[in-house]
Scaffold this motif. Structure first.
Motif, mmCIF file in Angstrom:
data_model
loop_
_atom_site.group_PDB
_atom_site.id
_atom_site.type_symbol
_atom_site.label_atom_id
_atom_site.label_comp_id
_atom_site.label_asym_id
_atom_site.label_seq_id
_atom_site.Cartn_x
_atom_site.Cartn_y
_atom_site.Cartn_z
ATOM 1 N N GLU A 94 0.825 -1.207 0.000
ATOM 2 C CA GLU A 94 0.000 0.000 0.000
ATOM 3 C C GLU A 94 0.860 1.259 0.000
ATOM 4 O O GLU A 94 1.909 1.304 0.639
ATOM 5 C CB GLU A 94 -0.915 0.006 1.230
ATOM 6 N N GLY A 95 0.363 2.291 -0.677
ATOM 7 C CA GLY A 95 1.090 3.553 -0.753
ATOM 8 C C GLY A 95 1.285 4.211 0.594
ATOM 9 O O GLY A 95 2.332 4.823 0.858
ATOM 10 N N ASP A 96 0.291 4.112 1.477
ATOM 11 C CA ASP A 96 0.406 4.731 2.794
ATOM 12 C C ASP A 96 1.592 4.179 3.573
ATOM 13 O O ASP A 96 2.299 4.925 4.266
ATOM 14 C CB ASP A 96 -0.873 4.501 3.600
ATOM 15 N N VAL A 97 1.799 2.881 3.479
ATOM 16 C CA VAL A 97 2.906 2.263 4.221
ATOM 17 C C VAL A 97 4.240 2.690 3.626
ATOM 18 O O VAL A 97 5.207 2.961 4.356
ATOM 19 C CB VAL A 97 2.757 0.731 4.240
ATOM 20 N N HIS A 98 4.322 2.762 2.296
ATOM 21 C CA HIS A 98 5.550 3.263 1.658
ATOM 22 C C HIS A 98 5.861 4.674 2.140
ATOM 23 O O HIS A 98 7.004 4.990 2.501
ATOM 24 C CB HIS A 98 5.389 3.260 0.139
ATOM 25 N N GLU A 99 4.857 5.536 2.152
ATOM 26 C CA GLU A 99 5.061 6.915 2.587
ATOM 27 C C GLU A 99 5.492 6.971 4.048
ATOM 28 O O GLU A 99 6.375 7.766 4.419
ATOM 29 C CB GLU A 99 3.777 7.716 2.381
ATOM 30 N N ALA A 100 4.879 6.125 4.873
ATOM 31 C CA ALA A 100 5.231 6.104 6.288
ATOM 32 C C ALA A 100 6.671 5.647 6.499
ATOM 33 O O ALA A 100 7.417 6.242 7.288
ATOM 34 C CB ALA A 100 4.275 5.183 7.044
ATOM 35 N N LEU A 101 7.078 4.594 5.800
ATOM 36 C CA LEU A 101 8.446 4.102 5.921
ATOM 37 C C LEU A 101 9.459 5.151 5.475
ATOM 38 O O LEU A 101 10.466 5.397 6.147
ATOM 39 C CB LEU A 101 8.615 2.826 5.088
ATOM 40 N N ASN A 102 9.189 5.782 4.347
ATOM 41 C CA ASN A 102 10.113 6.783 3.828
ATOM 42 C C ASN A 102 10.196 7.986 4.755
ATOM 43 O O ASN A 102 11.276 8.509 5.053
ATOM 44 C CB ASN A 102 9.676 7.220 2.430
ATOM 45 N N PHE A 103 9.036 8.463 5.199
ATOM 46 C CA PHE A 103 8.971 9.628 6.086
ATOM 47 C C PHE A 103 9.711 9.350 7.387
ATOM 48 O O PHE A 103 10.489 10.179 7.875
ATOM 49 C CB PHE A 103 7.493 9.943 6.360
ATOM 50 N N ALA A 104 9.475 8.157 7.969
ATOM 51 C CA ALA A 104 10.126 7.789 9.225
ATOM 52 C C ALA A 104 11.633 7.707 9.073
ATOM 53 O O ALA A 104 12.386 8.144 9.948
ATOM 54 C CB ALA A 104 9.574 6.459 9.724
ATOM 55 N N ALA A 105 12.088 7.145 7.941
ATOM 56 C CA ALA A 105 13.526 6.995 7.733
ATOM 57 C C ALA A 105 14.208 8.350 7.555
ATOM 58 O O ALA A 105 15.245 8.621 8.169
ATOM 59 C CB ALA A 105 13.781 6.116 6.516
ATOM 60 N N VAL A 106 13.625 9.199 6.722
ATOM 61 C CA VAL A 106 14.235 10.502 6.441
ATOM 62 C C VAL A 106 14.324 11.361 7.705
ATOM 63 O O VAL A 106 15.328 12.029 7.951
ATOM 64 C CB VAL A 106 13.443 11.238 5.342
ATOM 65 N N LEU A 107 13.269 11.334 8.522
ATOM 66 C CA LEU A 107 13.215 12.182 9.715
ATOM 67 C C LEU A 107 13.617 11.436 10.987
ATOM 68 O O LEU A 107 13.520 11.980 12.082
ATOM 69 C CB LEU A 107 11.813 12.766 9.874
ATOM 70 N N GLU A 108 14.081 10.191 10.835
ATOM 71 C CA GLU A 108 14.568 9.383 11.954
ATOM 72 C C GLU A 108 13.548 9.319 13.087
ATOM 73 O O GLU A 108 13.858 9.571 14.256
ATOM 74 C CB GLU A 108 15.916 9.906 12.458
ATOM 75 N N ALA A 109 12.341 8.981 12.739
ATOM 76 C CA ALA A 109 11.271 8.874 13.727
ATOM 77 C C ALA A 109 11.471 7.624 14.590
ATOM 78 O O ALA A 109 11.862 6.573 14.077
ATOM 79 C CB ALA A 109 9.920 8.802 13.032
ATOM 80 N N PRO A 110 11.200 7.721 15.882
ATOM 81 C CA PRO A 110 11.311 6.549 16.765
ATOM 82 C C PRO A 110 10.100 5.625 16.607
ATOM 83 O O PRO A 110 9.241 5.529 17.472
ATOM 84 C CB PRO A 110 11.370 7.175 18.166
ATOM 85 N N CYS A 111 10.054 4.966 15.457
ATOM 86 C CA CYS A 111 8.907 4.135 15.105
ATOM 87 C C CYS A 111 9.388 2.775 14.616
ATOM 88 O O CYS A 111 10.363 2.688 13.862
ATOM 89 C CB CYS A 111 8.079 4.829 14.015
ATOM 90 N N VAL A 112 8.713 1.723 15.051
ATOM 91 C CA VAL A 112 9.010 0.372 14.593
ATOM 92 C C VAL A 112 7.847 -0.103 13.731
ATOM 93 O O VAL A 112 6.681 0.051 14.109
ATOM 94 C CB VAL A 112 9.209 -0.600 15.778
ATOM 95 N N PHE A 113 8.168 -0.662 12.574
ATOM 96 C CA PHE A 113 7.149 -1.228 11.687
ATOM 97 C C PHE A 113 7.181 -2.743 11.852
ATOM 98 O O PHE A 113 8.148 -3.394 11.467
ATOM 99 C CB PHE A 113 7.428 -0.833 10.235
ATOM 100 N N PHE A 114 6.124 -3.286 12.433
ATOM 101 C CA PHE A 114 6.065 -4.699 12.783
ATOM 102 C C PHE A 114 5.146 -5.408 11.797
ATOM 103 O O PHE A 114 3.917 -5.339 11.907
ATOM 104 C CB PHE A 114 5.547 -4.842 14.217
ATOM 105 N N VAL A 115 5.748 -6.081 10.820
ATOM 106 C CA VAL A 115 4.981 -6.746 9.766
ATOM 107 C C VAL A 115 4.765 -8.208 10.145
ATOM 108 O O VAL A 115 5.736 -8.946 10.352
ATOM 109 C CB VAL A 115 5.713 -6.671 8.406
#
Length: 209
Positions: free
Chosen positions: A127-148
């Motif tokens: 899904e596009g939303d997940v791609h955007e979330a992953l990219n956004f989190a990586a670029v801004l170094e967000a303290p977020c874990v994506f648990f697939v």
């Protein structure tokens, strides 16, 4: 906790079949992944679940009655979720991944040492939303874990038709973040991997897939 999750799951399935619950998607077979992840987090960390995260709620101490009310449709958002730092469930696939990143960034700006977790399925990675979330989190170094949680099927399409990547963990390379694959039926492995990812994020190391 895994036994309780399995028993509740079976009971909720029966209630849904009887028409007592409006909807209920089973988490059977995902108990270890969810319980391990749930216990690896700090009570102050925030979870952003999809719709199968019964085991994480059991691990965090959410009242099963409140969960039942949520699926029955008699309580908006689910009684007891916010009190245990869990966002309401997300039925649309992957949209809540953006919410998890946004909350993580807000905490980072406030110097609040919490971690957020976006729980998604294998199909959500398309899904596009997940791609955007992953990219956004990586670029801004967000303290977020994506648990697939990869149960092998995205609704009715096998995982092999979802991605050409060798594994879903390999997708992390394109975003510039660590990607870890572990056995979702090994509760201790899931605990260890989540614990390491959460502590890395807490130290300012950014997201992990």
């Amino acid at each position: 906790a895994m036994d309780v999750t399995r028993a509740l799951d079976q009971e909720f399935i029966k209630l849904q079949r009887q028409g007592q619950l409006a909807l209920y998607p089973s988490c059977r077979g995902q108990e270890a992944a969810q319980v391990g992840a749930g216990f690896a987090l700090e009570p102050s960390d925030w979870m952003f679940p999809q719709y199968r995260e019964l085991g994480t709620w059991v691990a965090r101490g959410v009242d099963p009655v409140g969960i039942g009310c949520m699926w029955r449709g008699t309580w908006h958002g689910g009684a007891g979720l916010l009190e245990r730092n869990s966002a309401p469930i997300s039925i649309p696939i992957g949209t809540h991944a953006l919410h998890a990143v946004g909350y993580a960034l807000g905490a980072k700006f406030d110097h609040d040492p919490i971690v957020t977790v976006a729980f998604v399925g294998d199909g959500a990675t398309s899904e596009g939303d997940v791609h955007e979330a992953l990219n956004f989190a990586a670029v801004l170094e967000a303290p977020c874990v994506f648990f697939v949680q990869n149960n092998g099927w995205a609704i009715s399409v096998p995982a092999a038709r979802q991605s050409k990547a060798p594994t879903l963990a390999h997708k992390a390379i394109g975003y510039g973040m660590p990607g870890v694959r572990c056995d979702g039926n090994d509760v201790l492995a899931c605990y260890m991997v989540m614990r390491e990812a959460a502590e890395r994020a807490r130290r300012g190391g950014g997201p992990t897939l």
